[in-house]
Motif scaffolding. Structure first.
Motif, mmCIF file in Angstrom:
data_model
loop_
_atom_site.group_PDB
_atom_site.id
_atom_site.type_symbol
_atom_site.label_atom_id
_atom_site.label_comp_id
_atom_site.label_asym_id
_atom_site.label_seq_id
_atom_site.Cartn_x
_atom_site.Cartn_y
_atom_site.Cartn_z
ATOM 1 N N ASP A 150 0.873 -1.313 -0.016
ATOM 2 C CA ASP A 150 -0.111 0.085 0.196
ATOM 3 C C ASP A 150 1.176 1.710 -0.409
ATOM 4 N N LEU A 151 0.692 1.837 -0.692
ATOM 5 C CA LEU A 151 1.677 3.132 -1.347
ATOM 6 C C LEU A 151 1.342 4.211 -0.226
ATOM 7 N N LYS A 152 0.028 4.433 0.104
ATOM 8 C CA LYS A 152 -0.611 5.289 1.027
ATOM 9 C C LYS A 152 0.135 5.018 2.564
ATOM 10 N N PHE A 153 0.085 4.063 3.498
ATOM 11 C CA PHE A 153 0.942 3.618 4.201
ATOM 12 C C PHE A 153 1.797 4.477 4.815
ATOM 13 N N GLU A 154 1.528 4.438 6.445
ATOM 14 C CA GLU A 154 2.416 5.509 6.770
ATOM 15 C C GLU A 154 3.288 4.245 8.343
ATOM 16 N N ASN A 155 4.758 4.964 7.414
ATOM 17 C CA ASN A 155 5.366 3.594 8.732
ATOM 18 C C ASN A 155 5.696 4.590 9.801
ATOM 19 N N LYS A 156 5.465 4.909 11.369
ATOM 20 C CA LYS A 156 5.735 5.068 11.913
ATOM 21 C C LYS A 156 6.634 4.550 13.093
ATOM 22 N N ASP A 157 6.710 3.740 12.987
ATOM 23 C CA ASP A 157 8.002 2.734 13.898
ATOM 24 C C ASP A 157 8.965 3.098 14.004
ATOM 25 N N ILE B 219 2.713 -8.352 9.844
ATOM 26 C CA ILE B 219 2.558 -7.077 8.632
ATOM 27 C C ILE B 219 1.555 -6.321 8.812
ATOM 28 N N ASP B 220 0.732 -5.769 9.241
ATOM 29 C CA ASP B 220 -0.384 -4.602 9.241
ATOM 30 C C ASP B 220 -1.272 -4.642 7.656
ATOM 31 N N HIS C 171 7.715 -6.024 5.854
ATOM 32 C CA HIS C 171 8.260 -8.160 5.574
ATOM 33 C C HIS C 171 9.317 -8.120 6.817
ATOM 34 N N VAL C 172 10.526 -7.321 6.817
ATOM 35 C CA VAL C 172 11.526 -7.995 7.173
ATOM 36 C C VAL C 172 11.440 -7.783 8.961
ATOM 37 N N LEU C 173 10.930 -6.850 9.137
ATOM 38 C CA LEU C 173 10.447 -6.362 10.669
ATOM 39 C C LEU C 173 9.374 -6.952 11.331
ATOM 40 N N VAL C 174 8.995 -8.223 11.688
ATOM 41 C CA VAL C 174 7.763 -8.462 11.314
ATOM 42 C C VAL C 174 7.752 -8.406 13.334
ATOM 43 N N GLU D 107 -5.805 -10.835 -1.460
ATOM 44 C CA GLU D 107 -7.518 -11.473 -0.879
ATOM 45 C C GLU D 107 -7.138 -12.173 0.793
ATOM 46 N N ILE D 108 -5.623 -12.727 1.445
ATOM 47 C CA ILE D 108 -5.373 -12.392 2.599
ATOM 48 C C ILE D 108 -5.499 -11.790 3.199
ATOM 49 N N ASN D 109 -5.051 -10.598 2.710
ATOM 50 C CA ASN D 109 -4.491 -9.381 3.793
ATOM 51 C C ASN D 109 -6.267 -8.805 4.005
ATOM 52 N N LEU D 110 -7.105 -8.630 3.753
ATOM 53 C CA LEU D 110 -8.220 -7.687 3.337
ATOM 54 C C LEU D 110 -9.419 -9.051 4.432
ATOM 55 N N LYS D 111 -8.974 -10.317 4.328
ATOM 56 C CA LYS D 111 -9.757 -11.103 5.395
ATOM 57 C C LYS D 111 -8.995 -11.256 6.239
ATOM 58 N N ALA D 112 -7.214 -10.679 6.436
ATOM 59 C CA ALA D 112 -6.749 -10.474 7.943
ATOM 60 C C ALA D 112 -7.593 -9.396 8.870
ATOM 61 N N LYS D 113 -7.763 -8.352 7.834
ATOM 62 C CA LYS D 113 -8.479 -6.893 8.312
ATOM 63 C C LYS D 113 -10.008 -7.257 8.370
ATOM 64 N N ASN D 114 -10.706 -8.014 8.246
ATOM 65 C CA ASN D 114 -11.860 -7.952 8.442
ATOM 66 C C ASN D 114 -13.083 -7.703 6.862
ATOM 67 N N LEU D 115 -12.568 -7.854 6.094
ATOM 68 C CA LEU D 115 -13.228 -6.524 4.815
ATOM 69 C C LEU D 115 -13.463 -7.657 3.811
#
Length: 407
Positions: free
Chosen positions: A15-22, A140-141, A246-249, A399-407
């Motif tokens: 997701d290009l709009k993702f903001e990683n504040k970590d 991994i959000d 991806h790498v910092l799970v 699809e799996i990411n959408l299911k994980a978010k219950n979408l």
């Protein structure tokens, strides 16, 4: 559903709009004048000091130190420095991948030579499950493509109580992504970023023109003379939004030495001619740790770090031949990719076949992928008319990411 989010995932695998504040990059100490009149040998000495100091600042005695060991430079550099701080018996390493690939074979070899407490995970024997993939997605959000992690439940069982030393940003900070392109046209640079970071090469999955992504490919707003615009786009977008999740799970404690101020302020301050293709970084590693870097590296296609151009070209040709043969024989693998051959695996492995078919069928029913018919893609792949493994992994991950978010 947000059109940009869906299409950027289909384009880039995240997701290009993702903001990683970590994770925050500190560029305030870059000084391109500091080392402008210093010779190469002195730069190597300065780099050695900066590298050691970066580790000293974060090393804690008594901790269970864990190094994910591949065939590249960053993980080996981490191991090399840790061996200066503690004995091999106090260092845990693991390697994952497919036998005969460079990451897998070299990582296992280095662990054996230096006698660390080592575990190897053979992905050709790993069974993918829907439950585990959803669990990884949550960790991994739901931010990136799946199927490229080590067996997470096994890693947790062995190392959840340890400190994982990650090579995150080692290669990019050292200049591995530094371009020799001299254009100042910001739109050409963004187009190049899009081209370089398109995940599925087999077919166009998104339905947007490149210009629709421009506003979301952001720089840091710092002087291009300090950090090129190409690198700012890479660091702020691909590295923070794709590589980091991806790498910092989530769920582990990490040490990230290549993001320590001493190292970043040094390596980013040297003239870019010393950073291009990690030139100075390689010199520092070879000079400081001659023994451990006198073994094959994936960086040089299996040749040693100090191999000459002829040797590197010989290994490059050898790997090219193996890569071509891997398309013909099931027991051969692309040596430069440590994952399984997903084109073959989707057709021949029950776990992958089942997971991917059921998820893309569910995705098709959502009617959110408009550029292609996902079931036609499946049928063409299974019938061997085309190789769409990369596209099918991406669609399944969505699809799996959408299911994980219950979408």
């Amino acid at each position: 559903m947000d059109e940009i989010i869906i299409n950027s995932f289909l384009k880039f695998g995240y997701d290009l709009k993702f903001e990683n504040k970590d994770y925050i990059f500190n560029f305030s100490k870059i000084d391109k004048n500091k080392y402008s009149n210093i010779d190469e040998r002195t730069l190597v000495d300065e780099g050695k000091k900066a590298l050691y100091t970066s580790f000293e600042n974060i090393f804690e005695s008594g901790k269970k130190n864990v190094v994910p060991l591949s065939g590249g430079l960053d993980s080996r550099a981490i191991l090399a420095v840790l061996l200066e701080f503690t004995e091999a018996k106090n260092i845990y390493t693991y390697t994952f991948g497919t036998p005969t690939t460079l990451d897998y074979e070299i990582g296992n070899f280095i662990a054996k030579v230096f006698n660390t407490k080592h575990i190897s995970y053979d992905l050709s024997k790993y069974e993918y499950t829907q439950k585990e993939l959803i669990r990884i997605s949550n960790k991994i959000d739901g931010q990136t493509v799946l199927f490229h992690h080590p067996p997470l439940h096994e890693i947790e069982k062995e190392f959840i109580d340890g400190t994982i030393w990650s090579g995150f940003m080692g290669d990019p900070i050292a200049g591995g992504h530094l371009s020799n392109c001299n254009t100042n046209d910001i739109f050409k640079i963004k187009d190049q970023f899009i081209q370089n970071n398109t995940y599925a090469k087999s077919i166009k999955l998104d339905c947007l023109d490149n210009s629709k992504y421009y506003e979301f490919i952001e720089d840091f707003g710092i002087d291009e003379k300090l950090l090129t615009l190409q690198e700012q786009f890479d660091f702020n977008n691909r590295q923070l939004k794709f590589v980091a999740p991806h790498v910092l799970v989530k769920g582990f404690e990490y040490k990230i030495p290549f993001l320590e101020d001493e190292w970043t302020s040094f390596i980013l301050s040297v003239d870019n001619r010393f950073r291009y293709n990690q030139y100075l970084h390689k010199k520092i590693l070879g000079y400081t740790f001659p023994k451990i870097f006198n073994y094959p590296t994936k960086t040089n296609y299996g040749a040693k770090l100090n191999a000459n151009l002829l040797e590197k070209n010989m290994y490059r040709i050898k790997n090219y031949a193996r890569r071509q043969l891997s398309h013909l024989f099931t027991n051969l693998h692309n040596p430069m990719t440590n994952y399984i051959d997903f084109n073959k695996g989707i057709r021949t492995r029950k776990d992958l076949n089942r997971i991917i078919y059921s998820n893309i069928a569910d995705l098709a029913s959502r009617n959110i992928v408009h550029n292609i018919d996902v079931m036609d893609l499946w049928n063409a792949h299974i019938s061997k008319k085309e190789n769409y493994g990369d596209a099918l992994l991406l669609l399944t991950s969505l699809e799996i990411n959408l299911k994980a978010k219950n979408l």
